[in-house]
Motif scaffolding. Structure first.
Motif, PDB file in Angstrom:
ATOM      1  N   ILE A 144      66.217 -64.382   0.195  1.00 30.45           N
ATOM      2  CA  ILE A 144      65.665 -63.781  -1.018  1.00 30.45           C
ATOM      3  C   ILE A 144      64.195 -64.146  -1.069  1.00 30.45           C
ATOM      4  N   LEU A 145      63.337 -63.147  -1.223  1.00 28.37           N
ATOM      5  CA  LEU A 145      61.895 -63.363  -1.271  1.00 28.37           C
ATOM      6  C   LEU A 145      61.400 -63.266  -2.709  1.00 28.37           C
ATOM      7  N   VAL A 146      60.692 -64.298  -3.155  1.00 26.79           N
ATOM      8  CA  VAL A 146      60.056 -64.279  -4.469  1.00 26.79           C
ATOM      9  C   VAL A 146      58.586 -63.933  -4.278  1.00 26.79           C
ATOM     10  N   VAL A 147      58.181 -62.835  -4.883  1.00 22.79           N
ATOM     11  CA  VAL A 147      56.812 -62.346  -4.759  1.00 22.79           C
ATOM     12  C   VAL A 147      56.023 -62.781  -5.984  1.00 22.79           C
ATOM     13  N   GLY A 148      55.051 -63.655  -5.783  1.00 24.71           N
ATOM     14  CA  GLY A 148      54.170 -64.044  -6.877  1.00 24.71           C
ATOM     15  C   GLY A 148      53.225 -62.901  -7.178  1.00 24.71           C
ATOM     16  N   LEU A 149      53.407 -62.252  -8.316  1.00 19.50           N
ATOM     17  CA  LEU A 149      52.661 -61.032  -8.626  1.00 19.50           C
ATOM     18  C   LEU A 149      51.269 -61.375  -9.134  1.00 19.50           C
ATOM     19  N   LYS A 150      50.312 -61.150  -8.243  1.00 17.34           N
ATOM     20  CA  LYS A 150      48.902 -61.401  -8.515  1.00 17.34           C
ATOM     21  C   LYS A 150      48.105 -60.581  -7.508  1.00 17.34           C
ATOM     22  N   LEU A 151      46.796 -60.579  -7.645  1.00 16.56           N
ATOM     23  CA  LEU A 151      45.965 -59.870  -6.690  1.00 16.56           C
ATOM     24  C   LEU A 151      46.202 -60.423  -5.282  1.00 16.56           C
ATOM     25  N   GLY A 152      46.490 -59.543  -4.343  1.00 16.14           N
ATOM     26  CA  GLY A 152      46.779 -59.952  -2.969  1.00 16.14           C
ATOM     27  C   GLY A 152      48.249 -59.998  -2.643  1.00 16.14           C
ATOM     28  N   CYS A 153      49.118 -59.797  -3.649  1.00 17.50           N
ATOM     29  CA  CYS A 153      50.550 -59.971  -3.419  1.00 17.50           C
ATOM     30  C   CYS A 153      51.150 -58.905  -2.519  1.00 17.50           C
ATOM     31  N   LEU A 154      50.569 -57.718  -2.491  1.00 16.49           N
ATOM     32  CA  LEU A 154      51.140 -56.658  -1.650  1.00 16.49           C
ATOM     33  C   LEU A 154      51.088 -57.051  -0.180  1.00 16.49           C
ATOM     34  N   ASN A 155      49.938 -57.541   0.231  1.00 18.59           N
ATOM     35  CA  ASN A 155      49.788 -57.991   1.616  1.00 18.59           C
ATOM     36  C   ASN A 155      50.700 -59.174   1.903  1.00 18.59           C
ATOM     37  N   HIS A 156      50.705 -60.164   1.010  1.00 25.24           N
ATOM     38  CA  HIS A 156      51.528 -61.357   1.227  1.00 25.24           C
ATOM     39  C   HIS A 156      53.009 -60.992   1.319  1.00 25.24           C
ATOM     40  N   ALA A 157      53.465 -60.119   0.432  1.00 27.93           N
ATOM     41  CA  ALA A 157      54.880 -59.762   0.403  1.00 27.93           C
ATOM     42  C   ALA A 157      55.288 -59.001   1.658  1.00 27.93           C
ATOM     43  N   ARG A 158      54.468 -58.033   2.055  1.00 30.52           N
ATOM     44  CA  ARG A 158      54.822 -57.217   3.208  1.00 30.52           C
ATOM     45  C   ARG A 158      54.772 -58.021   4.509  1.00 30.52           C
ATOM     46  N   LEU A 159      53.768 -58.893   4.642  1.00 33.65           N
ATOM     47  CA  LEU A 159      53.708 -59.734   5.837  1.00 33.65           C
ATOM     48  C   LEU A 159      54.902 -60.684   5.900  1.00 33.65           C
ATOM     49  N   THR A 160      55.271 -61.268   4.766  1.00 29.17           N
ATOM     50  CA  THR A 160      56.409 -62.190   4.756  1.00 29.17           C
ATOM     51  C   THR A 160      57.695 -61.464   5.108  1.00 29.17           C
ATOM     52  N   ALA A 161      57.885 -60.274   4.546  1.00 30.02           N
ATOM     53  CA  ALA A 161      59.090 -59.500   4.866  1.00 30.02           C
ATOM     54  C   ALA A 161      59.130 -59.158   6.360  1.00 30.02           C
ATOM     55  N   GLU A 162      57.985 -58.835   6.924  1.00 24.79           N
ATOM     56  CA  GLU A 162      57.936 -58.493   8.349  1.00 24.79           C
ATOM     57  C   GLU A 162      58.305 -59.686   9.226  1.00 24.79           C
ATOM     58  N   VAL A 163      57.824 -60.874   8.880  1.00 24.46           N
ATOM     59  CA  VAL A 163      58.108 -62.037   9.725  1.00 24.46           C
ATOM     60  C   VAL A 163      59.541 -62.507   9.537  1.00 24.46           C
ATOM     61  N   ILE A 164      60.112 -62.315   8.350  1.00 22.67           N
ATOM     62  CA  ILE A 164      61.537 -62.625   8.162  1.00 22.67           C
ATOM     63  C   ILE A 164      62.368 -61.749   9.100  1.00 22.67           C
ATOM     64  N   ALA A 165      62.048 -60.463   9.152  1.00 16.59           N
ATOM     65  CA  ALA A 165      62.764 -59.554  10.056  1.00 16.59           C
ATOM     66  C   ALA A 165      62.519 -59.929  11.514  1.00 16.59           C
ATOM     67  N   ALA A 166      61.272 -60.302  11.841  1.00 14.87           N
ATOM     68  CA  ALA A 166      60.947 -60.685  13.220  1.00 14.87           C
ATOM     69  C   ALA A 166      61.707 -61.935  13.644  1.00 14.87           C
ATOM     70  N   ASP A 167      62.043 -62.795  12.687  1.00 12.69           N
ATOM     71  CA  ASP A 167      62.825 -63.995  12.975  1.00 12.69           C
ATOM     72  C   ASP A 167      64.319 -63.707  13.058  1.00 12.69           C
ATOM     73  N   GLY A 168      64.686 -62.440  12.914  1.00  7.26           N
ATOM     74  CA  GLY A 168      66.076 -62.047  13.089  1.00  7.26           C
ATOM     75  C   GLY A 168      66.950 -62.218  11.870  1.00  7.26           C
ATOM     76  N   LEU A 169      66.343 -62.348  10.687  1.00  3.73           N
ATOM     77  CA  LEU A 169      67.111 -62.579   9.473  1.00  3.73           C
ATOM     78  C   LEU A 169      67.055 -61.365   8.548  1.00  3.73           C
ATOM     79  N   THR A 170      68.006 -61.320   7.644  1.00  2.00           N
ATOM     80  CA  THR A 170      68.121 -60.212   6.704  1.00  2.00           C
ATOM     81  C   THR A 170      67.450 -60.556   5.384  1.00  2.00           C
ATOM     82  N   LEU A 171      66.569 -59.682   4.922  1.00  4.67           N
ATOM     83  CA  LEU A 171      66.023 -59.806   3.582  1.00  4.67           C
ATOM     84  C   LEU A 171      67.021 -59.167   2.629  1.00  4.67           C
ATOM     85  N   ALA A 172      67.726 -59.998   1.875  1.00  4.26           N
ATOM     86  CA  ALA A 172      68.822 -59.516   1.032  1.00  4.26           C
ATOM     87  C   ALA A 172      68.332 -58.969  -0.300  1.00  4.26           C
ATOM     88  N   GLY A 173      67.160 -59.394  -0.727  1.00  4.67           N
ATOM     89  CA  GLY A 173      66.623 -58.936  -2.000  1.00  4.67           C
ATOM     90  C   GLY A 173      65.311 -59.622  -2.284  1.00  4.67           C
TER      91      GLY A 173
END
Length: 241
Positions: A144-173
């Motif tokens: 589960i990814l918690v996105v701190g909503l502030k300026l810059g969060c779009l980049n941070h959230a998308r990069l984190t989701a990408e690396v979670i997938a690259a590590d072979g794990l499922t982003l459940a929500g």
């Protein structure tokens, strides 16, 4: 037994608030719960020893009740990166020890919903070789990814989701948490940012926690929904553990 690992886009993204609120919502549905924060720095001295406020918040939402050391076996005083805090305290953190401890706790304390909260973001180090992300990777836990909503969060959230997938794990929500009220002050722009996250993060949104005057689990739980978590098939975690 359903177990998730909770990470954030950054330090102070709202992980503990989201984690404790999800556990509180589960308790409202008469589910048994357990919140774990295996490693915590930034703790204060009490008559019972070092205590971390994040871990205490998770302990408060664990039902049936558990003792503090179950929630937080590694506790350090300085509010610095955990691997540095551990080193200053004369401890050497390693992922195998943490995974062994968590596995024993999960086997001894099965609950309907268990949430394991990391520290900081996905690549926070445990030592020079291991990262916090190695914990869910070795345990094969959905995230589960918690996105701190502030300026810059779009980049941070998308990069984190990408690396979670690259590590072979499922982003459940994912959960949005407004950490900067100015970011949410323009409703149209805020809604556009949330819409983009919903369209680009390959996981359901579990809710968006507003900036709360009283930021605790009881008040935040109303912004969240467990439906996606409880209705989404999760791998056989008993076998993985």
């Amino acid at each position: 037994m359903t177990v998730y690992f909770v990470t954030g886009t950054d330090t102070d993204a709202g992980k503990t608030l989201a984690t404790s609120a999800l556990l509180c919502a589960a308790k409202d549905q008469q589910l048994s719960t357990l919140g774990l924060k295996p490693i915590a720095s930034g703790s204060h001295t009490t008559a019972d020893g070092l205590r971390n406020s994040d871990a205490l918040a998770l302990q408060a939402q664990s039902a049936p009740a558990v003792d503090y050391t179950t929630v937080n076996p590694w506790t350090f005083a300085p509010a610095i990166a955990p691997h540095l805090a551990a080193s200053e305290a004369g401890h050497a953190l390693n992922v195998n020890s943490v995974v062994e401890s968590l596995t024993a706790t999960l086997n001894d304390t099965p609950r309907d919903l268990t949430l394991i909260e990391g520290a900081g973001g996905w690549r926070v180090p445990l030592n020079e070789q291991d990262d916090f992300s190695d914990i869910p990777r070795l345990m094969q836990l959905p995230v589960i990814l918690v996105v701190g909503l502030k300026l810059g969060c779009l980049n941070h959230a998308r990069l984190t989701a990408e690396v979670i997938a690259a590590d072979g794990l499922t982003l459940a929500g994912w959960v949005g948490s407004v950490v900067d009220p100015a970011f949410a002050s323009d409703t149209a722009r805020f809604d556009a940012n949330i819409a983009l996250l919903k369209n680009t993060l390959n996981a359901p949104c579990l809710g968006v926690i507003p900036h709360l005057a009283i930021a605790d689990a009881v008040h935040a739980r109303h912004a969240l929904s467990l439906t996606a978590l409880l209705n989404t098939p999760v791998l056989n975690q008993e076998a993985a553990l």
